[in-house]
Write a protein that holds these residues in place. Structure first.
Motif, PDB file in Angstrom:
ATOM      1  N   THR A  39      70.683  10.417  79.383  1.00  0.00           N
ATOM      2  CA  THR A  39      70.669  11.267  78.339  1.00  0.00           C
ATOM      3  C   THR A  39      69.721  12.460  78.652  1.00  0.00           C
ATOM      4  OG1 THR A  39      70.836   9.590  76.572  1.00  0.00           O
ATOM      5  CG2 THR A  39      69.515  11.740  75.989  1.00  0.00           C
ATOM      6  N   VAL A  40      70.148  13.638  78.790  1.00  0.00           N
ATOM      7  CA  VAL A  40      69.395  14.807  79.244  1.00  0.00           C
ATOM      8  C   VAL A  40      69.153  15.925  78.025  1.00  0.00           C
ATOM      9  CG1 VAL A  40      69.375  16.541  81.023  1.00  0.00           C
ATOM     10  CG2 VAL A  40      70.434  14.263  81.487  1.00  0.00           C
ATOM     11  N   SER A  41      68.052  16.582  78.231  1.00  0.00           N
ATOM     12  CA  SER A  41      67.624  17.510  77.072  1.00  0.00           C
ATOM     13  C   SER A  41      67.565  19.033  77.503  1.00  0.00           C
ATOM     14  CB  SER A  41      66.590  17.143  76.536  1.00  0.00           C
ATOM     15  OG  SER A  41      65.378  17.085  77.161  1.00  0.00           O
ATOM     16  N   ILE A  42      68.051  19.229  78.880  1.00  0.00           N
ATOM     17  CA  ILE A  42      67.615  20.401  79.424  1.00  0.00           C
ATOM     18  C   ILE A  42      68.916  20.832  80.298  1.00  0.00           C
ATOM     19  CG2 ILE A  42      66.378  21.786  81.029  1.00  0.00           C
ATOM     20  CD1 ILE A  42      63.750  20.113  80.125  1.00  0.00           C
ATOM     21  N   PRO A  43      69.680  22.000  80.061  1.00  0.00           N
ATOM     22  CA  PRO A  43      70.858  22.254  80.724  1.00  0.00           C
ATOM     23  C   PRO A  43      70.342  22.561  82.125  1.00  0.00           C
ATOM     24  CG  PRO A  43      70.528  23.461  78.688  1.00  0.00           C
ATOM     25  CD  PRO A  43      69.427  22.932  78.776  1.00  0.00           C
ATOM     26  N   TYR A  44      69.368  22.934  82.668  1.00  0.00           N
ATOM     27  CA  TYR A  44      69.384  22.922  84.070  1.00  0.00           C
ATOM     28  C   TYR A  44      69.357  21.493  84.621  1.00  0.00           C
ATOM     29  CZ  TYR A  44      66.641  23.228  88.559  1.00  0.00           C
ATOM     30  OH  TYR A  44      66.197  22.982  89.874  1.00  0.00           O
ATOM     31  N   LEU A  45      68.961  20.453  84.135  1.00  0.00           N
ATOM     32  CA  LEU A  45      68.817  19.016  84.460  1.00  0.00           C
ATOM     33  C   LEU A  45      70.325  18.696  84.478  1.00  0.00           C
ATOM     34  CD1 LEU A  45      65.794  17.582  83.069  1.00  0.00           C
ATOM     35  CD2 LEU A  45      66.202  18.289  85.299  1.00  0.00           C
ATOM     36  N   ILE A  46      71.166  19.178  83.509  1.00  0.00           N
ATOM     37  CA  ILE A  46      72.601  18.736  83.517  1.00  0.00           C
ATOM     38  C   ILE A  46      73.319  19.345  84.614  1.00  0.00           C
ATOM     39  CG2 ILE A  46      74.789  18.929  82.022  1.00  0.00           C
ATOM     40  CD1 ILE A  46      73.144  19.072  79.565  1.00  0.00           C
ATOM     41  N   SER A  47      72.954  20.454  84.934  1.00  0.00           N
ATOM     42  CA  SER A  47      73.850  21.251  86.335  1.00  0.00           C
ATOM     43  C   SER A  47      73.416  20.399  87.577  1.00  0.00           C
ATOM     44  CB  SER A  47      73.349  22.716  86.239  1.00  0.00           C
ATOM     45  OG  SER A  47      71.987  22.898  86.602  1.00  0.00           O
ATOM     46  N   ILE A  48      72.148  19.928  87.618  1.00  0.00           N
ATOM     47  CA  ILE A  48      71.629  19.399  88.856  1.00  0.00           C
ATOM     48  C   ILE A  48      72.442  17.928  89.019  1.00  0.00           C
ATOM     49  CG2 ILE A  48      69.854  17.806  89.989  1.00  0.00           C
ATOM     50  CD1 ILE A  48      67.933  20.087  89.073  1.00  0.00           C
ATOM     51  N   ILE A  49      72.621  17.281  87.711  1.00  0.00           N
ATOM     52  CA  ILE A  49      73.136  15.979  87.677  1.00  0.00           C
ATOM     53  C   ILE A  49      74.734  16.194  87.903  1.00  0.00           C
ATOM     54  CG2 ILE A  49      73.831  13.918  86.029  1.00  0.00           C
ATOM     55  CD1 ILE A  49      71.173  14.404  84.813  1.00  0.00           C
ATOM     56  N   ALA A  67      77.808   9.552  83.888  1.00  0.00           N
ATOM     57  CA  ALA A  67      78.140  10.101  82.495  1.00  0.00           C
ATOM     58  C   ALA A  67      76.870  10.683  82.226  1.00  0.00           C
ATOM     59  CB  ALA A  67      78.509   8.932  81.849  1.00  0.00           C
ATOM     60  N   ILE A  68      76.952  12.227  81.616  1.00  0.00           N
ATOM     61  CA  ILE A  68      76.029  12.587  80.781  1.00  0.00           C
ATOM     62  C   ILE A  68      75.883  12.552  79.189  1.00  0.00           C
ATOM     63  CG2 ILE A  68      74.748  15.036  80.540  1.00  0.00           C
ATOM     64  CD1 ILE A  68      75.605  15.372  83.434  1.00  0.00           C
ATOM     65  N   VAL A  69      74.659  12.050  78.614  1.00  0.00           N
ATOM     66  CA  VAL A  69      74.588  12.391  77.105  1.00  0.00           C
ATOM     67  C   VAL A  69      74.111  13.669  76.621  1.00  0.00           C
ATOM     68  CG1 VAL A  69      74.185  11.102  75.026  1.00  0.00           C
ATOM     69  CG2 VAL A  69      75.199   9.892  76.890  1.00  0.00           C
ATOM     70  N   ALA A  70      74.342  14.287  76.031  1.00  0.00           N
ATOM     71  CA  ALA A  70      73.340  15.361  75.415  1.00  0.00           C
ATOM     72  C   ALA A  70      72.778  14.987  74.605  1.00  0.00           C
ATOM     73  CB  ALA A  70      74.262  16.486  75.098  1.00  0.00           C
ATOM     74  N   VAL A  76      67.089   7.256  79.387  1.00  0.00           N
ATOM     75  CA  VAL A  76      66.677   8.542  78.387  1.00  0.00           C
ATOM     76  C   VAL A  76      65.833   9.325  79.578  1.00  0.00           C
ATOM     77  CG1 VAL A  76      65.479   9.152  76.120  1.00  0.00           C
ATOM     78  CG2 VAL A  76      66.793   7.063  76.322  1.00  0.00           C
ATOM     79  N   PHE A  77      66.299  10.542  79.743  1.00  0.00           N
ATOM     80  CA  PHE A  77      65.679  11.463  80.605  1.00  0.00           C
ATOM     81  C   PHE A  77      65.422  12.742  79.912  1.00  0.00           C
ATOM     82  CE2 PHE A  77      65.775  13.991  84.743  1.00  0.00           C
ATOM     83  CZ  PHE A  77      64.680  13.330  85.215  1.00  0.00           C
ATOM     84  N   ASN A  78      64.567  12.855  78.813  1.00  0.00           N
ATOM     85  CA  ASN A  78      64.496  13.639  77.676  1.00  0.00           C
ATOM     86  C   ASN A  78      63.279  14.593  77.720  1.00  0.00           C
ATOM     87  OD1 ASN A  78      66.663  13.797  75.846  1.00  0.00           O
ATOM     88  ND2 ASN A  78      65.580  12.194  74.717  1.00  0.00           N
ATOM     89  N   MET A  79      63.234  15.278  78.873  1.00  0.00           N
ATOM     90  CA  MET A  79      61.998  15.948  79.116  1.00  0.00           C
ATOM     91  C   MET A  79      62.393  17.384  78.314  1.00  0.00           C
ATOM     92  SD  MET A  79      61.098  15.863  83.210  1.00  0.00           S
ATOM     93  CE  MET A  79      62.782  16.160  83.715  1.00  0.00           C
ATOM     94  N   LYS A  80      61.395  17.826  77.603  1.00  0.00           N
ATOM     95  CA  LYS A  80      61.420  19.118  76.588  1.00  0.00           C
ATOM     96  C   LYS A  80      61.288  20.366  77.249  1.00  0.00           C
ATOM     97  CE  LYS A  80      59.913  16.730  72.697  1.00  0.00           C
ATOM     98  NZ  LYS A  80      58.949  16.287  71.528  1.00  0.00           N
ATOM     99  N   CYS A  81      60.503  20.492  78.331  1.00  0.00           N
ATOM    100  CA  CYS A  81      60.252  21.706  79.131  1.00  0.00           C
ATOM    101  C   CYS A  81      60.046  21.188  80.644  1.00  0.00           C
ATOM    102  CB  CYS A  81      59.057  22.262  78.410  1.00  0.00           C
ATOM    103  SG  CYS A  81      58.516  23.799  79.301  1.00  0.00           S
ATOM    104  N   LEU A  82      60.320  22.017  81.394  1.00  0.00           N
ATOM    105  CA  LEU A  82      59.978  21.783  82.943  1.00  0.00           C
ATOM    106  C   LEU A  82      58.831  22.820  83.178  1.00  0.00           C
ATOM    107  CD1 LEU A  82      63.470  21.555  84.541  1.00  0.00           C
ATOM    108  CD2 LEU A  82      61.842  19.748  83.678  1.00  0.00           C
TER     109      LEU A  82
END
Length: 144
Positions: free
Chosen positions: A112-122, A130-133, A77-83
């Protein structure tokens, strides 16, 4: 009857995994995955740190090995709300990439990721992970 699959929070105890093994298959119910994060962690999980069980990197590595012996997956779980604007700092981006690489090295199955920017990095650096929104993204339809 169709099987029922569960994803449960990790407590990082092998005895709990042993219980999962006894439970799996009873009444066509299965625990297929657990989720959790390091505590303490250099990055937020989206949950209050005081509510999380303590888990070091080495403990997590051993826990994942034991899970995999039981054919149970681990979701980090990598759920940062804000960077807070740190996404524009190349050093911060490198820290994130290095951290996720360390998780990949111990064979997490998904993140599990909560920030679209992190999704793009991954997606760019770890295309096989595998990425879980996260629910924090407030996705409530396919279009979002």
């Amino acid at each position: 009857m169709k099987p029922i699959y569960f994803c449960l929070p990790a407590d990082y105890k092998q005895t709990t995994i042993d219980f999962f093994n006894k439970f799996n298959g009873l009444n066509n119910k299965y625990i297929y995955e657990v989720y959790g994060s390091l505590n303490p962690s250099p990055f937020s999980s989206g949950r209050f740190q005081d509510d999380l069980p303590n888990c070091s990197y080495l403990q997590l590595e051993e826990y994942i090995k034991y899970l995999h012996k039981s054919k149970i997956k681990f979701n980090y779980v990598f759920n940062m709300k804000c960077l807070s604007g740190q996404e524009f700092d190349p050093d911060f981006k490198k820290q994130i990439i290095d951290f996720i690489q360390s998780l990949v090295n111990i064979n997490i199955d998904s993140i599990t990721v909560s920030i679209p920017y992190l999704i793009s990095i991954i997606v760019e650096h770890f295309p096989d992970l595998a990425i879980v929104a996260s629910l924090i993204l407030r996705i409530d339809s396919y279009c979002k």
